[in-house]
Design a protein around this motif. Structure first.
Motif, PDB file in Angstrom:
ATOM      1  N   VAL A  12       8.218  -9.385  -9.752  1.00  0.00           N
ATOM      2  CA  VAL A  12       7.684  -8.968 -11.052  1.00  0.00           C
ATOM      3  C   VAL A  12       6.225  -8.558 -10.930  1.00  0.00           C
ATOM      4  O   VAL A  12       5.792  -7.538 -11.495  1.00  0.00           O
ATOM      5  CB  VAL A  12       7.848 -10.103 -12.083  1.00  0.00           C
ATOM      6  CG1 VAL A  12       7.129  -9.755 -13.383  1.00  0.00           C
ATOM      7  CG2 VAL A  12       9.323 -10.359 -12.356  1.00  0.00           C
ATOM      8  N   ALA A  13       5.451  -9.348 -10.193  1.00  0.00           N
ATOM      9  CA  ALA A  13       4.029  -9.033 -10.030  1.00  0.00           C
ATOM     10  C   ALA A  13       3.843  -7.685  -9.340  1.00  0.00           C
ATOM     11  O   ALA A  13       2.975  -6.884  -9.730  1.00  0.00           O
ATOM     12  CB  ALA A  13       3.332 -10.134  -9.241  1.00  0.00           C
ATOM     13  N   THR A  14       4.654  -7.427  -8.308  1.00  0.00           N
ATOM     14  CA  THR A  14       4.584  -6.135  -7.612  1.00  0.00           C
ATOM     15  C   THR A  14       4.934  -4.994  -8.553  1.00  0.00           C
ATOM     16  O   THR A  14       4.267  -3.958  -8.575  1.00  0.00           O
ATOM     17  CB  THR A  14       5.531  -6.128  -6.401  1.00  0.00           C
ATOM     18  OG1 THR A  14       5.146  -7.163  -5.502  1.00  0.00           O
ATOM     19  CG2 THR A  14       5.478  -4.786  -5.688  1.00  0.00           C
ATOM     20  N   ALA A  15       6.010  -5.181  -9.321  1.00  0.00           N
ATOM     21  CA  ALA A  15       6.432  -4.140 -10.263  1.00  0.00           C
ATOM     22  C   ALA A  15       5.346  -3.863 -11.295  1.00  0.00           C
ATOM     23  O   ALA A  15       5.079  -2.702 -11.644  1.00  0.00           O
ATOM     24  CB  ALA A  15       7.728  -4.557 -10.952  1.00  0.00           C
ATOM     25  N   LEU A  67      -9.970   1.640  -7.982  1.00  0.00           N
ATOM     26  CA  LEU A  67      -9.231   1.403  -6.744  1.00  0.00           C
ATOM     27  C   LEU A  67      -9.990   1.926  -5.528  1.00  0.00           C
ATOM     28  O   LEU A  67      -9.970   1.302  -4.457  1.00  0.00           O
ATOM     29  CB  LEU A  67      -7.853   2.057  -6.820  1.00  0.00           C
ATOM     30  CG  LEU A  67      -6.849   1.425  -7.797  1.00  0.00           C
ATOM     31  CD1 LEU A  67      -5.585   2.268  -7.871  1.00  0.00           C
ATOM     32  CD2 LEU A  67      -6.522   0.001  -7.391  1.00  0.00           C
ATOM     33  N   THR A  68     -10.661   3.061  -5.690  1.00  0.00           N
ATOM     34  CA  THR A  68     -11.445   3.611  -4.578  1.00  0.00           C
ATOM     35  C   THR A  68     -12.600   2.693  -4.222  1.00  0.00           C
ATOM     36  O   THR A  68     -12.853   2.413  -3.035  1.00  0.00           O
ATOM     37  CB  THR A  68     -11.978   5.008  -4.939  1.00  0.00           C
ATOM     38  OG1 THR A  68     -10.885   5.873  -5.274  1.00  0.00           O
ATOM     39  CG2 THR A  68     -12.755   5.610  -3.791  1.00  0.00           C
ATOM     40  N   ALA A  69     -13.308   2.204  -5.241  1.00  0.00           N
ATOM     41  CA  ALA A  69     -14.427   1.294  -4.991  1.00  0.00           C
ATOM     42  C   ALA A  69     -13.949   0.010  -4.325  1.00  0.00           C
ATOM     43  O   ALA A  69     -14.554  -0.476  -3.353  1.00  0.00           O
ATOM     44  CB  ALA A  69     -15.140   0.981  -6.306  1.00  0.00           C
ATOM     45  N   LEU A  70     -12.846  -0.544  -4.831  1.00  0.00           N
ATOM     46  CA  LEU A  70     -12.294  -1.755  -4.219  1.00  0.00           C
ATOM     47  C   LEU A  70     -11.841  -1.479  -2.788  1.00  0.00           C
ATOM     48  O   LEU A  70     -11.990  -2.337  -1.902  1.00  0.00           O
ATOM     49  CB  LEU A  70     -11.124  -2.271  -5.049  1.00  0.00           C
ATOM     50  CG  LEU A  70     -11.454  -2.849  -6.436  1.00  0.00           C
ATOM     51  CD1 LEU A  70     -10.176  -3.228  -7.168  1.00  0.00           C
ATOM     52  CD2 LEU A  70     -12.380  -4.050  -6.320  1.00  0.00           C
ATOM     53  N   GLY A  71     -11.285  -0.287  -2.572  1.00  0.00           N
ATOM     54  CA  GLY A  71     -10.836   0.065  -1.236  1.00  0.00           C
ATOM     55  C   GLY A  71     -11.976   0.147  -0.251  1.00  0.00           C
ATOM     56  O   GLY A  71     -11.854  -0.306   0.904  1.00  0.00           O
ATOM     57  N   ILE A  72     -13.094   0.716  -0.664  1.00  0.00           N
ATOM     58  CA  ILE A  72     -14.267   0.801   0.215  1.00  0.00           C
ATOM     59  C   ILE A  72     -14.757  -0.599   0.584  1.00  0.00           C
ATOM     60  O   ILE A  72     -15.019  -0.901   1.760  1.00  0.00           O
ATOM     61  CB  ILE A  72     -15.386   1.617  -0.460  1.00  0.00           C
ATOM     62  CG1 ILE A  72     -14.957   3.087  -0.608  1.00  0.00           C
ATOM     63  CG2 ILE A  72     -16.680   1.517   0.332  1.00  0.00           C
ATOM     64  CD1 ILE A  72     -15.916   3.920  -1.430  1.00  0.00           C
ATOM     65  N   PRO A  88       0.816  -1.229   0.000  1.00  0.00           N
ATOM     66  CA  PRO A  88       0.000   0.000   0.000  1.00  0.00           C
ATOM     67  C   PRO A  88       0.845   1.271   0.000  1.00  0.00           C
ATOM     68  O   PRO A  88       0.441   2.283  -0.585  1.00  0.00           O
ATOM     69  CB  PRO A  88      -0.833  -0.124   1.281  1.00  0.00           C
ATOM     70  CG  PRO A  88      -0.137  -1.133   2.125  1.00  0.00           C
ATOM     71  CD  PRO A  88       0.529  -2.075   1.180  1.00  0.00           C
ATOM     72  N   ILE A  89       2.030   1.226   0.631  1.00  0.00           N
ATOM     73  CA  ILE A  89       2.899   2.402   0.601  1.00  0.00           C
ATOM     74  C   ILE A  89       3.381   2.671  -0.813  1.00  0.00           C
ATOM     75  O   ILE A  89       3.404   3.815  -1.283  1.00  0.00           O
ATOM     76  CB  ILE A  89       4.089   2.207   1.562  1.00  0.00           C
ATOM     77  CG1 ILE A  89       3.594   2.170   3.010  1.00  0.00           C
ATOM     78  CG2 ILE A  89       5.117   3.318   1.383  1.00  0.00           C
ATOM     79  CD1 ILE A  89       4.685   1.894   4.016  1.00  0.00           C
ATOM     80  N   GLY A 126      -5.771  -1.124  -3.927  1.00  0.00           N
ATOM     81  CA  GLY A 126      -4.588  -1.754  -4.495  1.00  0.00           C
ATOM     82  C   GLY A 126      -4.083  -2.895  -3.633  1.00  0.00           C
ATOM     83  O   GLY A 126      -3.605  -3.922  -4.139  1.00  0.00           O
ATOM     84  N   LEU A 127      -4.182  -2.735  -2.321  1.00  0.00           N
ATOM     85  CA  LEU A 127      -3.778  -3.802  -1.401  1.00  0.00           C
ATOM     86  C   LEU A 127      -4.667  -5.028  -1.583  1.00  0.00           C
ATOM     87  O   LEU A 127      -4.181  -6.164  -1.550  1.00  0.00           O
ATOM     88  CB  LEU A 127      -3.854  -3.300   0.040  1.00  0.00           C
ATOM     89  CG  LEU A 127      -3.544  -4.325   1.134  1.00  0.00           C
ATOM     90  CD1 LEU A 127      -2.139  -4.885   0.980  1.00  0.00           C
ATOM     91  CD2 LEU A 127      -3.720  -3.700   2.517  1.00  0.00           C
ATOM     92  N   TRP A 128      -5.957  -4.827  -1.794  1.00  0.00           N
ATOM     93  CA  TRP A 128      -6.869  -5.956  -2.031  1.00  0.00           C
ATOM     94  C   TRP A 128      -6.454  -6.728  -3.270  1.00  0.00           C
ATOM     95  O   TRP A 128      -6.447  -7.970  -3.279  1.00  0.00           O
ATOM     96  CB  TRP A 128      -8.304  -5.446  -2.184  1.00  0.00           C
ATOM     97  CG  TRP A 128      -9.290  -6.552  -2.440  1.00  0.00           C
ATOM     98  CD1 TRP A 128      -9.912  -7.335  -1.512  1.00  0.00           C
ATOM     99  CD2 TRP A 128      -9.742  -7.013  -3.721  1.00  0.00           C
ATOM    100  NE1 TRP A 128     -10.736  -8.253  -2.128  1.00  0.00           N
ATOM    101  CE2 TRP A 128     -10.649  -8.073  -3.487  1.00  0.00           C
ATOM    102  CE3 TRP A 128      -9.481  -6.630  -5.034  1.00  0.00           C
ATOM    103  CZ2 TRP A 128     -11.282  -8.756  -4.519  1.00  0.00           C
ATOM    104  CZ3 TRP A 128     -10.108  -7.309  -6.074  1.00  0.00           C
ATOM    105  CH2 TRP A 128     -11.001  -8.352  -5.817  1.00  0.00           C
ATOM    106  N   ILE A 129      -6.075  -6.001  -4.331  1.00  0.00           N
ATOM    107  CA  ILE A 129      -5.609  -6.670  -5.552  1.00  0.00           C
ATOM    108  C   ILE A 129      -4.357  -7.487  -5.256  1.00  0.00           C
ATOM    109  O   ILE A 129      -4.225  -8.641  -5.686  1.00  0.00           O
ATOM    110  CB  ILE A 129      -5.329  -5.639  -6.666  1.00  0.00           C
ATOM    111  CG1 ILE A 129      -6.632  -4.952  -7.086  1.00  0.00           C
ATOM    112  CG2 ILE A 129      -4.661  -6.300  -7.871  1.00  0.00           C
ATOM    113  CD1 ILE A 129      -6.428  -3.831  -8.086  1.00  0.00           C
TER     114      ILE A 129
END
Length: 655
Positions: A491-494, A395-400, A226-227, A465-468
């Motif tokens: 690689v996935a993180t990048a 991302l906002t919707a997923l975050g909620i 998340p950072i 993004g953290l949920w993903i």
């Protein structure tokens, strides 16, 4: 001058903006991301409070008082910590070398901040064009001249800055931004426009993402994903920081909103709601108290925003405290304590809310849309009728959903809903007393509340993004062996971080950049200061003595003779009152050869030079001063210099 040529001055600005705060934060015991993110907020407090203190003891504001104030504050903190620690632990405080964070954490932090700084720096350079360009907007006349005033007079106190008068009394204007920029311009000798652009670049590209990263860490703990996503999102919102470079221009709000995430993070730490063991509550309280002073002196409306945003975390703290009482089987009377604290906070907040606010005359901004449309704009972080960034919205919707599903940080959703509600009220409610009660603190201005939306939205979006990332991690655990290799995670993180950074730089941000860039265009017909007018100002010192006061119409940009040419302006800012001799001059100067009242007024002001920048005024104004009309045909004035339509006259009738 090119941006590359400003590199030494950028380094000087970095030292001014970060080093004092780093020293004080370390003295307080901060470390890690808290330490780095605290640097600029504490420097702003040291500078803005120091400027007030220096003026009270009749010391000129400069780097020396800032250094002295930093050293004294840090020494006092260390002594108090030593005494406190000795009494509490029955042993003296010892300095300990703590191990550095893991290389992975350092790399993640560097990558996150690097992505944010790169995106925002590129956008900022495209907006300003040249480091010497100024914002061609209404408020910038005051901002630039206020910096020159601080350098010349040594008076940087927010308590008296509003009048730009070295002999004036109380005239409050939040001067934290001006104090910092004046330090850069005064210590390096570079021009005020260049100093402004360098400092604003650092605020947008470093201070804002650092604060946002720290706030996200308070919500999600030491998790790196998340950072890193926060760094990718820091330049993704059209309303901040880009809107604050376009509208107004609201440089104090640019600084104060950039400081807001850190202050909110310290509220979370103080209330014990943070997911990280640090900072301790006492440290969080001290960092909040110190940085809060700078936040208020950057702009009071943003301090009021913090006061509002603190309500959901405070409610969460009350529920947690009550739950703790029940679990520990303490007497029911213990429940009263958190309820009393909450009631007291609401009472004090209400008093401040109705007391400290702009006048109704200053809060004239009308609503701009309907309530349903404002609701959609707020939830999608696309206010002011801007383009929607579908990546940010997703991302906002997923975050909620993520925060609700994990039952995590409900207070964050409360802050998000509050920021949306305030924007909906200011943008969509009818212009009446109800609207003014809720949004008059921000001048009923939708631009200011639009700029606040990203402060909480970026944390919610990073949660998406953290949920993903967590979903991908689950897929990896149940997949074949080769997908479990560490390199696959890297690689996935990048790919995730790169995708967020790339797809967030769409039409929404591009349009914000284009709109902001229009305010910095320097052309033959620029609204505030044209190429001809700037050329004349750049050579004005060849004609006007240093101690002279230049007669001007600030609405035409002529009062920038103070900031750019270092010659006093009769009317230093739009809205500055003209009284006595000044009023006589601006109403009767073109009659100097026939009206006996004019020459005595000019003598009293030591003002025998006048700038004529033509009839064009900022914001299509019609504030022309009668005495400055048709100077070319007036008797008793001599044309000294001209560039195009920009002219400099000398009064000869009083010789």
């Amino acid at each position: 001058m090119s941006w590359l040529q400003t590199a030494p001055n950028v380094i000087a600005a970095l030292l001014i903006l970060f080093v004092p705060g780093l020293v004080l934060a370390k003295a307080l015991g901060a470390r890690g991301l808290i330490w780095w993110s605290a640097a600029a907020p504490l420097t702003v407090s040291l500078s803005s409070v120091g400027a007030v203190a220096a003026q009270l003891i009749h010391v000129r504001w400069s780097l020396l008082p800032l250094i002295g104030f930093t050293v004294i504050s840090s020494v006092v903190v260390i002594v108090v910590r030593y005494i406190y620690h000795s009494r509490k632990h029955k042993e003296p405080l010892r300095l300990r070398w703590r191990p550095l964070p893991r290389l992975r954490s350092i790399a993640a932090f560097a990558v996150s901040l690097g992505i944010a700084a790169f995106i925002l720096t590129v956008r900022f350079i495209k907006i300003t064009g040249s480091p010497e360009h100024i914002s061609q907007t209404y408020d910038n006349v005051f901002h630039l001249n206020a910096i020159r005033f601080i350098i010349d007079s040594g008076r940087g106190s927010s308590l008296t800055l509003g009048a730009l008068d070295p002999n004036g009394g109380i005239s409050f204007y939040p001067g934290a931004w001006h104090d910092i920029v004046a330090l850069l311009a005064g210590s390096t000798g570079i021009s005020i426009p260049v100093s402004v652009n360098i400092m604003n670049l650092l605020i947008a590209a470093l201070v804002w993402p650092l604060g946002a990263m720290m706030l996200v860490k308070q919500v999600h703990g030491n998790r790196l994903i998340p950072i890193m996503i926060t760094g990718a999102l820091a330049g993704a919102f059209a309303s901040f920081p880009y809107l604050m470079l376009e509208f107004g221009v609201l440089y104090p709000n640019l600084l104060s909103i950039a400081l807001l995430p850190f202050a909110l993070g310290m509220v979370i730490g103080f209330l014990g709601l943070a997911k990280t063991p640090r900072p301790e509550r006492l440290l969080a309280f001290l960092l909040l108290a110190i940085s809060g002073a700078g936040l208020a002196l950057s702009h009071p409306s943003t301090a009021m925003t913090l006061m509002v945003f603190a309500i959901p975390p405070l409610i969460a703290w009350v529920f947690r405290s009550i739950s703790t009482v029940y679990r520990s089987k303490r007497p029911v009377g213990f429940i009263a304590f958190p309820l009393i604290i909450f009631a007291a906070y609401i009472g004090v907040a209400y008093y401040i809310w109705v007391t400290i606010r702009p006048t109704e005359k200053a809060s004239f901004w009308p609503p701009i849309t309907t309530v349903p449309r404002a609701l959609g704009e707020a939830l999608s972080s696309a206010p002011q009728g801007g383009f929607i960034s579908w990546t940010v919205l997703l991302l906002t919707a997923l975050g909620i959903v993520y925060l609700i599903a994990r039952r995590r940080a409900f207070w964050l959703l409360g802050c998000f809903l509050l920021s949306c509600a305030l924007y909906i009220v200011v943008a969509g409610f009818p212009a009446d007393q109800t609207r003014s009660f809720y949004t008059g603190v921000w001048y009923n201005d939708s631009n200011r509340l639009a700029a606040i939306l990203p402060v909480v939205a970026i944390v919610v979006a990073s949660s998406g993004g953290l949920w993903i990332a967590e979903t991908l991690a689950k897929l990896k655990r149940v997949s074949s062996n080769w997908l479990r290799l560490p390199i696959v995670s890297v690689v996935a993180t990048a790919v995730l971080i790169g995708s967020v950074a790339y797809f967030c730089q769409g039409e929404s941000v591009k349009t914000a950049q284009v709109n902001a860039a229009k305010a910095y265009e320097l052309t033959a017909s620029s609204e505030l200061l044209s190429t001809d007018e700037l050329t004349l100002l750049s050579r004005l010192d060849n004609f006007v003595p240093e101690d002279s006061v230049v007669i001007d119409n600030p609405w035409t940009g002529a009062s920038l003779v103070y900031a750019i040419s270092d010659r006093n302006a009769l009317i230093p800012a739009i809205g500055s009152p003209a009284v006595g001799a000044s009023l006589t001059v601006i109403n009767k100067l073109n009659k100097v050869a026939s009206d006996p009242a004019v020459c005595p007024a000019l003598k009293a002001l030591n003002s025998y030079y006048v700038l004529d920048f033509g009839p064009q005024e900022i914001n299509q104004g019609t504030e022309g001063f009668a005495g400055l009309d048709n100077l070319a045909a007036a008797s008793g004035l001599k044309l000294l210099a001209s560039d195009g339509e920009a002219k400099l006259y000398q009064v000869t009738a009083c010789n």
